[in-house]
Design an enzyme around this catalytic site. Sequence first.
Site, PDB file in Angstrom:
ATOM      1  N   HIS A  64       0.856  -1.204   0.000  1.00  0.00           N
ATOM      2  CA  HIS A  64       0.000   0.000   0.000  1.00  0.00           C
ATOM      3  C   HIS A  64       0.883   1.243   0.000  1.00  0.00           C
ATOM      4  O   HIS A  64       1.441   1.627   1.032  1.00  0.00           O
ATOM      5  CB  HIS A  64      -0.900  -0.027   1.239  1.00  0.00           C
ATOM      6  N   HIS A  66       1.327   5.272  -2.262  1.00  0.00           N
ATOM      7  CA  HIS A  66       0.721   6.202  -3.237  1.00  0.00           C
ATOM      8  C   HIS A  66       1.850   6.804  -4.068  1.00  0.00           C
ATOM      9  O   HIS A  66       2.361   7.881  -3.755  1.00  0.00           O
ATOM     10  CB  HIS A  66      -0.067   7.295  -2.508  1.00  0.00           C
ATOM     11  N   GLN A 159      -9.571   9.157  -4.886  1.00  0.00           N
ATOM     12  CA  GLN A 159      -9.206   9.968  -3.714  1.00  0.00           C
ATOM     13  C   GLN A 159     -10.341  10.891  -3.260  1.00  0.00           C
ATOM     14  O   GLN A 159     -10.549  11.097  -2.065  1.00  0.00           O
ATOM     15  CB  GLN A 159      -7.969  10.818  -4.049  1.00  0.00           C
ATOM     16  N   HIS A 217      -9.444   1.800   0.339  1.00  0.00           N
ATOM     17  CA  HIS A 217      -9.291   2.494   1.617  1.00  0.00           C
ATOM     18  C   HIS A 217     -10.637   2.381   2.333  1.00  0.00           C
ATOM     19  O   HIS A 217     -11.678   2.611   1.704  1.00  0.00           O
ATOM     20  CB  HIS A 217      -8.964   3.964   1.394  1.00  0.00           C
ATOM     21  N   GLU A 220     -10.982   5.080   7.185  1.00  0.00           N
ATOM     22  CA  GLU A 220      -9.764   5.763   7.647  1.00  0.00           C
ATOM     23  C   GLU A 220     -10.185   7.040   8.372  1.00  0.00           C
ATOM     24  O   GLU A 220     -10.138   8.142   7.824  1.00  0.00           O
ATOM     25  CB  GLU A 220      -8.818   6.087   6.488  1.00  0.00           C
ATOM     26  N   ASP A 316       2.593   3.440   2.637  1.00  0.00           N
ATOM     27  CA  ASP A 316       1.567   4.454   2.406  1.00  0.00           C
ATOM     28  C   ASP A 316       2.124   5.720   1.759  1.00  0.00           C
ATOM     29  O   ASP A 316       1.838   6.013   0.619  1.00  0.00           O
ATOM     30  CB  ASP A 316       0.811   4.788   3.705  1.00  0.00           C
TER      31      ASP A 316
HETATM   32 FE   FE2 Z   1      -3.444   5.113   1.719  1.00  0.00          FE
END
Ligand code: FE2
Length: 436
Positions: A64, A66, A159, A217, A220, A316
Site C-alpha cells: 500500500h 501512493h 481519492q 481504503h 480511515e 503508504d
Molecule cells: Fe493510503
Amino acid sequence: MTYELIVRSVRLSPTQDRPGPLMDVAIDGGVITAIRPAGELAAGGATELSGEGRLCSIPFVDPHVHLDAVLTVGDPHHNESGTLIEGIQTWAERKKTLTLEDVKRRAREAIFWEVAQGTGLIRSHVDVCDPTLVALRALLELRDELADVVELRLIAFPQDGVLCFPDGEALMREAMRLGCDLIGGIPHYEWTREDGIAEVQFLFDLARETGAGIDLHCDETDDEQSRFLEHVAARTMRDGMQGRVVAGHTTAMGSYNDAYSFKLLQILRRAGVTIVANPLDNIVLQGRFDTYPKRRGMTRVKELDRIGVNVVCGHDSIMDPWYPLGRGSMLDALSMLVHVAQMTGRPELFSAFSMITGNAARASDAPADLREGGPANLVVLDCEDEAEAIRLRPSCRWVVRRGRVVAETPSLAPVVRRGSGETVPVTFTRSPGGAD
Ligand code: FE2
C-alpha cells in the site's frame, strides 16, 4: 553442475528459539534450482555470494503506497498543521500541475529507494479523480519500464470519492479499461453513509464486470460510526471473493467498542479479507481531534492477527502532503507497527515480519516462501533473524530478482576511535557476555 548464481551460507528459517541451519541457494534461469545445507553444493556458480550467516527471505512486499504523490512534500507548500485535511487540500492543489514526466520521475526515484531496501513487489494506489488520468498513464508506463527491478501493481483509487466526484464511476471504469490491476475505493469519504454503502456496491459490481480484485481504503477515520468494512466483508462472502479483497487503514476499528469489534473480526476472518495497517501515516494523522487521552488511531493489528485474519503492513506515503518523512523502507514501517500495536513480545516480533513478507505476498497471489522450483526472488539482510531485522532495520546486502542481483549495499563498518588510539569496531549486536 554449474549454476548462474549461488547464495551461500544464509539462514532461511530462523525461529525465536534457534538461529536455523546455514543453507546454500542455487539459481538457474531465474528459478531456485537447489536449496542444500551449506557446503553440500560444490563450487560451480558463475557468480557466488557469501552470505556469512545472514538472514535470507523472500523480498519485501509494499502492499500500500501512493506513488503518484511521493516526493511532492513542500510543493506547492508544506502541510503546516500536519493534519489529514490540510494534506488533502495541499494534494488537490498539487494535482493540478501533474505531468506525465513529473509523476514518472518522482515515482521512479521512490521505487529505486524501495528496491534498494529489499522490496520486490509494490501495490500502488493511483488517484483517478482527474479527467486526464495523467498519473495513471504515467504509472502504467512505469510498470513496464521498471519490470526488470520490481513488480508493480496499480490500484484505481478515487481519492475524492466515486459518487461525490463528477463522473466518478466513469473514471473508475476508464482506469480499469486502461489497465489498472485492482479496484480501489474510499466509502468513508462520500457525503453520506448511504452514498458510502452505494460506493461499496459499485466497487463489487465493477469487480464482477472486470474480474479484478478489490483493494480499497476503508474507514480511515477516528469516527466509531464509520462501519463500511462490515459491508465489504458481507459482499465479499456473497460474491465468493474470499481472498481477493484487501481493506486498507480501517483505523476506525481502533475506536469501535469491543462487542462490535468481536463480531467484525469474525466476519472478516470468514470473508478472508486482508487488512493493511499503515502505521507511519496513521500514527501522525489520526487522533488529531482528541485532546487527552489521545487515541493511537490504528486498526486492531494484534487482535486481527491473533484470530487468523491476514494482516499486512504498508508504507503508504513517502515525503508527500500527508507524511513529510519516509525513505521507502518497509522495515521502518514495520518498526512503527510493532511499537504502535505493542507487538514487542518475542513471538510477536517474529510473526510481525510476515506482515511485509509472507502475509503480504499471499494477499497478492505471489510466492510466500523460498523453495526449489520457485522464482529466484530473494533478499539477504545484514542481520541474523527477523527480530534483529526489525530492531536494526539493516541494509540489504543483496536483492535478487529473477536470478539477477538488482540491488546491493556494502556492509557498514562503523568504528569508535578512543583517545588512547584504540579503534573499536561497532556492530550494534550484543557482544558475547561473561561474568566480569
Ligand atoms: Fe493510503
